[in-house]
Design a protein around this motif. Structure first.
Motif, PDB file in Angstrom:
ATOM      1  N   THR A 152       0.912  -1.163   0.036  1.00 33.61           N
ATOM      2  CA  THR A 152      -0.104   0.130   0.056  1.00 33.61           C
ATOM      3  C   THR A 152       0.742   1.242   0.002  1.00 33.61           C
ATOM      4  OG1 THR A 152      -1.737  -1.044   1.266  1.00 33.61           O
ATOM      5  CG2 THR A 152      -1.861   1.313   1.207  1.00 33.61           C
ATOM      6  N   TRP A 153       0.488   2.338  -1.026  1.00 36.44           N
ATOM      7  CA  TRP A 153       1.336   3.653  -0.739  1.00 36.44           C
ATOM      8  C   TRP A 153       0.174   4.275  -0.049  1.00 36.44           C
ATOM      9  CZ3 TRP A 153       0.065   8.580  -2.401  1.00 36.44           C
ATOM     10  CH2 TRP A 153       1.028   9.424  -2.485  1.00 36.44           C
ATOM     11  N   LYS A 154       0.950   5.105   0.977  1.00 36.15           N
ATOM     12  CA  LYS A 154      -0.061   6.048   1.758  1.00 36.15           C
ATOM     13  C   LYS A 154       1.145   7.144   2.396  1.00 36.15           C
ATOM     14  CE  LYS A 154      -3.574   5.922   5.397  1.00 36.15           C
ATOM     15  NZ  LYS A 154      -4.122   5.331   6.454  1.00 36.15           N
ATOM     16  N   ASP A 155       0.698   8.280   2.471  1.00 37.83           N
ATOM     17  CA  ASP A 155       1.461   9.392   3.266  1.00 37.83           C
ATOM     18  C   ASP A 155       2.748   9.707   2.397  1.00 37.83           C
ATOM     19  OD1 ASP A 155      -0.527  10.041   4.866  1.00 37.83           O
ATOM     20  OD2 ASP A 155       0.138   8.521   6.331  1.00 37.83           O
ATOM     21  N   GLY A 156       2.900   9.270   0.992  1.00 40.16           N
ATOM     22  CA  GLY A 156       3.795   9.550   0.283  1.00 40.16           C
ATOM     23  C   GLY A 156       4.996   8.498   0.089  1.00 40.16           C
ATOM     24  N   GLU A 157       4.701   7.125   0.771  1.00 40.95           N
ATOM     25  CA  GLU A 157       5.814   5.985   0.464  1.00 40.95           C
ATOM     26  C   GLU A 157       4.893   4.677   0.299  1.00 40.95           C
ATOM     27  OE1 GLU A 157       8.391   6.279   3.662  1.00 40.95           O
ATOM     28  OE2 GLU A 157       6.800   5.911   5.144  1.00 40.95           O
ATOM     29  N   TRP A 158       5.544   3.762  -0.127  1.00 40.49           N
ATOM     30  CA  TRP A 158       5.019   2.411  -0.269  1.00 40.49           C
ATOM     31  C   TRP A 158       5.463   1.657   1.072  1.00 40.49           C
ATOM     32  CZ3 TRP A 158       1.782   0.879  -3.849  1.00 40.49           C
ATOM     33  CH2 TRP A 158       1.885   1.423  -5.178  1.00 40.49           C
ATOM     34  N   ASP A 159       4.550   0.809   1.736  1.00 43.26           N
ATOM     35  CA  ASP A 159       5.152   0.109   2.839  1.00 43.26           C
ATOM     36  C   ASP A 159       5.807  -1.336   2.214  1.00 43.26           C
ATOM     37  OD1 ASP A 159       3.289  -1.709   1.782  1.00 43.26           O
ATOM     38  OD2 ASP A 159       1.526  -1.612   3.210  1.00 43.26           O
ATOM     39  N   ASP A 160       6.044  -1.806   3.145  1.00 42.22           N
ATOM     40  CA  ASP A 160       7.191  -3.136   2.783  1.00 42.22           C
ATOM     41  C   ASP A 160       6.616  -4.145   1.789  1.00 42.22           C
ATOM     42  OD1 ASP A 160       9.281  -2.080   4.230  1.00 42.22           O
ATOM     43  OD2 ASP A 160       8.896  -3.121   6.179  1.00 42.22           O
ATOM     44  N   GLY A 161       5.096  -4.171   1.977  1.00 44.64           N
ATOM     45  CA  GLY A 161       4.458  -5.429   1.176  1.00 44.64           C
ATOM     46  C   GLY A 161       4.503  -6.739   2.026  1.00 44.64           C
ATOM     47  N   LYS A 162       3.798  -7.478   1.533  1.00 43.89           N
ATOM     48  CA  LYS A 162       3.582  -8.819   2.333  1.00 43.89           C
ATOM     49  C   LYS A 162       2.805  -9.857   1.168  1.00 43.89           C
ATOM     50  CE  LYS A 162      -0.730  -8.033   4.669  1.00 43.89           C
ATOM     51  NZ  LYS A 162      -1.312  -8.003   6.125  1.00 43.89           N
ATOM     52  N   LEU A 163       3.031 -11.182   1.429  1.00 43.63           N
ATOM     53  CA  LEU A 163       2.225 -12.420   0.701  1.00 43.63           C
ATOM     54  C   LEU A 163       1.004 -12.347   1.562  1.00 43.63           C
ATOM     55  CD1 LEU A 163       5.049 -14.831  -0.113  1.00 43.63           C
ATOM     56  CD2 LEU A 163       3.670 -13.276  -1.658  1.00 43.63           C
ATOM     57  N   THR A 164      -0.146 -12.996   1.024  1.00 45.06           N
ATOM     58  CA  THR A 164      -1.419 -13.014   1.651  1.00 45.06           C
ATOM     59  C   THR A 164      -2.116 -14.242   0.973  1.00 45.06           C
ATOM     60  OG1 THR A 164      -3.365 -12.285   2.318  1.00 45.06           O
ATOM     61  CG2 THR A 164      -2.575 -11.294   0.501  1.00 45.06           C
ATOM     62  N   GLU A 165      -2.770 -15.141   1.704  1.00 45.86           N
ATOM     63  CA  GLU A 165      -3.585 -16.144   1.238  1.00 45.86           C
ATOM     64  C   GLU A 165      -4.964 -15.466   0.589  1.00 45.86           C
ATOM     65  OE1 GLU A 165      -3.574 -20.168   2.716  1.00 45.86           O
ATOM     66  OE2 GLU A 165      -2.227 -19.252   4.292  1.00 45.86           O
ATOM     67  N   ASP A 166      -5.363 -14.145   1.059  1.00 42.84           N
ATOM     68  CA  ASP A 166      -6.741 -13.645   0.534  1.00 42.84           C
ATOM     69  C   ASP A 166      -6.719 -13.262  -0.564  1.00 42.84           C
ATOM     70  OD1 ASP A 166      -9.101 -12.615   0.714  1.00 42.84           O
ATOM     71  OD2 ASP A 166      -8.755 -11.151   2.478  1.00 42.84           O
ATOM     72  N   ASN A 167      -7.450 -13.581  -1.533  1.00 45.25           N
ATOM     73  CA  ASN A 167      -7.580 -12.933  -2.890  1.00 45.25           C
ATOM     74  C   ASN A 167      -8.484 -11.934  -3.153  1.00 45.25           C
ATOM     75  OD1 ASN A 167      -9.771 -14.806  -2.671  1.00 45.25           O
ATOM     76  ND2 ASN A 167      -9.513 -15.388  -4.798  1.00 45.25           N
ATOM     77  N   MET A 168      -9.157 -11.381  -2.038  1.00 48.37           N
ATOM     78  CA  MET A 168     -10.276 -10.348  -1.995  1.00 48.37           C
ATOM     79  C   MET A 168      -9.669  -9.111  -1.593  1.00 48.37           C
ATOM     80  SD  MET A 168     -12.994 -11.737  -3.301  1.00 48.37           S
ATOM     81  CE  MET A 168     -13.432 -13.229  -3.585  1.00 48.37           C
ATOM     82  N   LEU A 169     -10.000  -8.123  -2.277  1.00 44.99           N
ATOM     83  CA  LEU A 169      -9.521  -6.700  -1.868  1.00 44.99           C
ATOM     84  C   LEU A 169     -10.565  -6.162  -1.479  1.00 44.99           C
ATOM     85  CD1 LEU A 169      -7.273  -5.543  -5.073  1.00 44.99           C
ATOM     86  CD2 LEU A 169      -6.472  -6.346  -2.712  1.00 44.99           C
TER      87      LEU A 169
END
Length: 341
Positions: free
Chosen positions: A26-43
């Protein structure tokens, strides 16, 4: 897909299959977070997201290939990263560092390794990265937040019975405006192509060919793919225009045509009323690599190139060379292959 369920690799098409993991950042407040893998295929996103209302979104498509020794490799993901950023720049979305893009793709492939089809089946693991504008925003302006996601699905060989030519018709429709978003991989271009594609299929063609939106005299795109032709004096010719998506497959073929097949290569105007200059023609893109064009219908007449049933020799050589590199059977130019470790 259930972890105990086995895949019939021979029956794979190009359909969505839920794999085990996907990557999200996620990009918020001017920067991308570290990101992660997830099993959830719903946004879960706001109903006011700009991606839903104003088309502020873009995507990419690339593949992971299983080689003969069982290893896995990606084909030129740095070019996909660059093209994604070109799309982001056009739509006022935040740029994504190339290393983050490639790392995300690598993580997704490694986490879903069981879905990479075996060598020899012709199947691949299709990777779909995308960025969408999200957050609460009702005005026509850039979103306050963005989501970058990468998921993957196993897909089968495009031509089940082997490489085969298909016919296309010229469309009166435009897929993109002059100097609009034709060079970017954004959803609006594809939405604009759905009706003309349906018309072409109903008329018995594989898809339609779009002419330049300004004058309707020059070939630009073949459905969702790029066009190329081989002239009678063995030149590899492909259109150049500000409303054509810069296909990574096309530029790879351009390089191979020049360096391996020793053809003269030309990027320039391809006038529809001069297609008899070509002895072979094809469409190129990630999904099929090359779709040989048997014939093009223009002004109620079908112009046939090499054959409606047989693939031209230069087209086949280009296809075999590029696919050989992608699956690790042929050594490609430096920097084209990224090993998944």
């Amino acid at each position: 897909m259930d972890k105990n369920e086995k895949i019939n690799w021979d029956e794979l098409g190009f359909e969505y299959i839920k794999t085990d993991y996907r990557y999200i950042s996620t990009w918020k407040d001017g920067e991308w977070d570290d990101g992660k893998l997830t099993e959830d295929n719903m946004l879960t996103i706001s109903e006011a997201s700009t991606s839903l209302h104003y088309g502020q979104q873009c995507f990419e498509g690339l593949k992971a290939y299983r080689t003969k020794d069982g290893s896995i490799q990606l084909f030129r993901p740095n070019r996909n990263a660059s093209r994604l950023n070109d799309s982001c720049k056009k739509l006022l979305m935040p740029q994504l560092p190339e290393e983050k893009f490639i790392d995300a793709c690598m993580q997704v492939v490694k986490a879903n390794e069981r879905f990479v089809p075996p060598y020899g089946t012709g199947g691949t693991l299709y990777i779909r990265p995308f960025i969408i504008g999200v957050g609460n925003n009702i005005g026509v302006k850039a979103a306050p937040e963005y989501i970058f996601c990468v998921f993957c699905v196993p897909v089968g060989a495009y031509f089940k019975g082997g490489l085969a030519p298909v016919n296309f018709m010229i469309s009166d429709y435009d897929r993109a405006a002059p100097f609009g978003t034709g060079q970017q991989k954004v959803g609006g271009n594809y939405a604009a192509s759905m009706e003309p594609h349906k018309i072409a299929v109903e008329r018995g063609f594989a898809d339609c060919i779009y002419l330049d939106p300004a004058t309707h005299t020059k070939i630009e795109e073949v459905g969702a793919a790029n066009f190329f032709g081989i002239t009678h004096d063995n030149k590899f010719v492909t259109p150049k225009s500000p409303s054509i998506l810069p296909s990574i497959t096309k530029y790879s073929l351009l390089q191979l045509a020049e360096e391996v097949l020793h053809l003269e290569v030309v990027e320039g105007d391809v006038f529809i009323d001069k297609i008899d200059e070509f002895k072979e023609a094809g469409a190129c893109g990630t999904a099929a690599v090359i779709t040989p064009i048997g014939g093009i219908e223009y002004e109620n007449k079908l112009h046939v190139f090499h054959s409606e049933t047989e693939v031209g020799p230069i087209t086949r050589k280009l296809y075999d060379t590029l696919v050989g590199i992608q699956f690790g059977d042929i050594e490609g130019p430096e920097g084209w292959i990224y090993k998944v470790k």
